[in-house]
Design an enzyme around this catalytic site. Structure first.
Site, PDB file in Angstrom:
ATOM      1  N   CYS A 119     -32.142  83.215 -93.796  1.00  0.00           N
ATOM      2  CA  CYS A 119     -31.233  82.086 -94.019  1.00  0.00           C
ATOM      3  C   CYS A 119     -31.027  81.781 -95.507  1.00  0.00           C
ATOM      4  CB  CYS A 119     -31.751  80.850 -93.298  1.00  0.00           C
ATOM      5  SG  CYS A 119     -33.512  80.545 -93.549  1.00  0.00           S
ATOM      6  N   HIS A 166     -30.023  73.930 -95.664  1.00  0.00           N
ATOM      7  CA  HIS A 166     -30.850  74.380 -96.785  1.00  0.00           C
ATOM      8  C   HIS A 166     -30.070  74.165 -98.082  1.00  0.00           C
ATOM      9  CE1 HIS A 166     -33.584  75.996 -93.990  1.00  0.00           C
ATOM     10  NE2 HIS A 166     -33.511  77.280 -94.237  1.00  0.00           N
TER      11      HIS A 166
END
Lengths: 340, 340
Positions: free
Chosen positions: B129, B242
Site C-alpha cells: 500500500c 495513508h
C-alpha cells in the site's frame, strides 16, 4: 545558598503549570513564586510546595523585585512584558518565538550551546519544542561526524498547542466514536483519527512557520547558518510527546554500534533501541514512544540504523515530552545555569 | 463483451470486501463472483450486484473454471493456492508480499509500469500500500527530472493491518478516554493516542520489512535497482488513509509551479495544494487529509514546495485510501488491463 523571586507568566497554561511543577521537583532556590496570567480570567490559584498561591494579572509592576521571570504566556505577553521585566531587573527566559532569532538574544539548549549564554542581555530565548529534542539528538553526531544534511518529519502532540487543543482531541474523538459530526475549532482541520500536515501558519516559500523554526533555530543553536535542513511538521492525535523521524547525512562515517555507544554516553539522551531482541520475540523490539515519555526529562532515541541511500548517514526516531524538555524543563535548566 | 468468472480470496477481509465493491462500482465484466475465505469461520455471505453470495472455503478445486483470481487472504493463502490457481487456468493478481520480488512475477502500478505486465506468467503481484501511492507521486518527477534520492516517513492507518486493528483502535481509544488500562493485542504497543515506529517485523539491517518493501518494491517498479531510498514507516491512530512525507532530491531543476502543473496533468494524481490562499485566510490553506481520501480512487498531493536543503529537490505530502488505491483498486485496475 541564595534564593530568588521567580515569576511565571502564563502560570495557568500547560507550559506555565509544568514550569511551576519543575521548579519544585528540581528544588530551584525559590524565595517567592509569583504566578502571573494574561487576560482577565476568573481568579485562580496554583499549588507550589504545598501552598496555594493566587495568580495575578500581568502588569509592568508585576516584575518589580523579580529575579527570574519565566515567560510561557504566548507571543503577545512576551512582546508586551519581556523587555520591561528585564528593565525592572529580572532575567527573562522566554518560551515564545518572538525574540528567538534576534542577534542579542541567545537561543539555548543547555546540552548543546550553553556557552552562548554568556552573551545574554537579560533575555534568553527557549527554542521551539520540536527543535530542542532534535538538537539534543544531533549534537553528538554533529561533533563526531559533521552534518551534511538533515531531513526531518515530525509527529507532534496536541499539547504543543495548549489546553484547548487537548480538549478538542478528547471531545472530537468521543464525537467521532459516537458517529456525530465535528467542526474543527482550535485546529484548521479535524484532528480526531487524522493527521494534519500543518503546524502554525504558512510562509511564502511553502514551508510553515513551525518548519522554518526547526530550520532556522537549529542553525542558530549550532552556530552554523548554512546547515542544510528540510522539515515537515505534522500534528498527530496524541496528547503529550513529540516524535520525529530524523534522517541525517554525515560528513564522516561511523558504524551504527559506535554511534549507539556514543549516544548512550551523551547527557540528556536515553537510547531505547535494543538491536538484539530476545530470540523468538523479534516482533517486540524496543523503541521510544510518545506515551512513554510523558513526565520524563530526557530525549529518547530509537530505530537507529544505517541509512541505505547515502554513503554516510543514519535514520533515527527521536521522542521527548514536549511540555518538559520541549518547553518548561529546558527553560528551568537555562535558569539553573544562571542562578545556581 | 466477454464476461469472466472472478474469484476473490479473503472475501470477508477488509481488502477482499473492497475488491468486491470495486468490481461492482467499475462494472468489471463479472459472469460469476466466487467469494472465498481461508480458515473455518462461520458461514458468511457477501453482497454483489444486489445478490447475496455464500462465501466458500478455499480449496484447490475452488479455482476450476475461474478466469481471474484476486488474492487478498494473506501470505499463507497466496503461498498455498496462488500458483495452483494459475495451474488451473486463472490469472492471479496477488495482494500479498510473497511473490512480489520474484523475477518471473511482474509488480505493477498501472500508472507507472503497466508495460511490465506483458512478461507475466499467470501471476501478477500488487505492491504494498505505502509503495503504490509513493510510486504514483514519483512517476512524473522520475520521468521529467530524474531522481537522485528519496527520504520518506509514513503516517499509515490501522486499516492496513485489518479489521481487528480497526477494532483495537476503537476499543482502546474508548478505554483510554474512560481512564482504563489497555493491553496491546494486534499491535506490539498501544496504538490509541500514540504513534508506533514499527510496521511489520524488523530485518537484520534495522529497517522493518515494511520499510524494505518501500525501498525494494519501488526499485523494481521503476526498473531502477540502484534507486536511492530511505524509509521510516509509522503507524498512526487513523482508521483509513495513508499519508507520506516524501522528500525527493532530483537530478535536474524545475520550479515548484511547473512541477505542480505537471502533477495536475498526471493521471491518477489530484493536487490539493492551493499556493495562493484567500487573503486573510492564510491559516486555512488546503492540503490532502487521510480522512478525506476514504473511498476515493486517486493519489492526493499537497504541501508541494522547493526543498531548502538541496540544489534540486522538493518536499510533498502524499495521501491515498490504502484499501483502494493502496490495495483493492490497484489490483482491479491490473485485472482491467488484462481482461477488458
Amino acid at each position: 545558598m541564595s534564593k530568588y523571586v521567580v515569576a511565571v507568566v502564563g502560570a495557568t497554561g500547560l507550559v506555565g503549570g509544568e514550569m511551576i511543577k519543575i521548579l519544585e521537583q528540581r528544588k530551584f532556590p525559590v524565595k517567592q513564586l509569583v504566578p502571573l496570567a494574561t487576560g482577565k480570567k476568573e481568579k485562580r490559584v496554583v499549588r507550589f510546595k504545598g501552598a496555594s498561591i493566587t495568580v495575578k494579572e500581568t502588569t509592568d509592576a508585576s516584575f518589580n523585585g523579580v529575579d527570574l521571570a519565566l515567560f510561557a504566556g504566548g507571543g503577545s505577553a512576551s512582546q508586551e512584558f519581556g523587555w520591561e521585566a528585564v528593565r525592572r531587573g529580572a532575567v527573562v527566559v522566554d518560551n515564545s518565538s518572538c525574540f528567538r532569532m534576534r542577534a542579542d538574544v541567545p537561543l539555548i539548549v543547555p546540552e548543546v550551546n550553553i556557552k552562548h549564554l554568556k552573551r545574554h542581555q537579560g533575555l534568553i530565548a527557549n527554542p521551539n519544542c520540536s527543535t530542542i529534542q532534535m538538537c539534543v539528538a544531533l549534537k553528538p553526531i554533529y561533533l563526531k561526524l559533521g552534518i551534511k544534511r538533515v531531513v526531518v518529519s515530525s509527529y507532534q502532540s496536541v499539547s504543543g498547542t495548549g489546553k484547548a487543543a487537548m480538549e478538542e482531541l478528547t471531545t472530537h474523538t468521543k464525537a467521532v466514536l459516537a458517529g456525530h459530526k465535528t467542526k474543527p475549532a482550535v485546529y484548521p482541520k479535524e484532528i480526531a483519527f487524522n493527521v494534519l500536515p500543518q503546524i502554525d501558519m504558512f510562509t511564502s516559500n511553502g514551508y510553515t512557520k513551525e518548519e522554518m523554526k526547526m530550520i532556522n533555530e537549529t542553525r542558530k543553536i549550532f552556530s552554523d547558518p548554512n546547515m542544510k535542513i528540510s522539515a515537515t511538521c505534522v500534528r498527530v492525535p496524541v496528547y503529550v510527546g513529540h516524535a520525529e523521524s530524523v534522517n541525517v547525512e554525515t560528513l564522516r562515517p561511523l558504524s551504527v554500534d559506535s554511534l549507539r555507544k556514543l549516544m548512550e554516553k551523551t547527557p540528556g539522551l536515553i537510547v531505547v533501541d535494543d538491536p538484539d531482541p530476545v530470540e523468538g520475540d523479534e516482533f517486540r523490539r524496543t523503541y521510544p514512544l510518545s506515551i512513554d515519555t510523558t513526565g520524563k526529562d530526557d530525549v529518547f532515541i530509537g530505530r537507529l540504523r544505517k541509512d541505505l541511500s547515502v554513503e554516510n548517514g543514519f535514520d533515527m526516531w527521536v521522542v521527548a515530552d514536549n511540555l518538559r524538555k520541549g518547553a518548561a524543563l529546558n527553560a528551568v535548566q537555562i535558569a539553573e545555569f544562571i542562578f545556581t
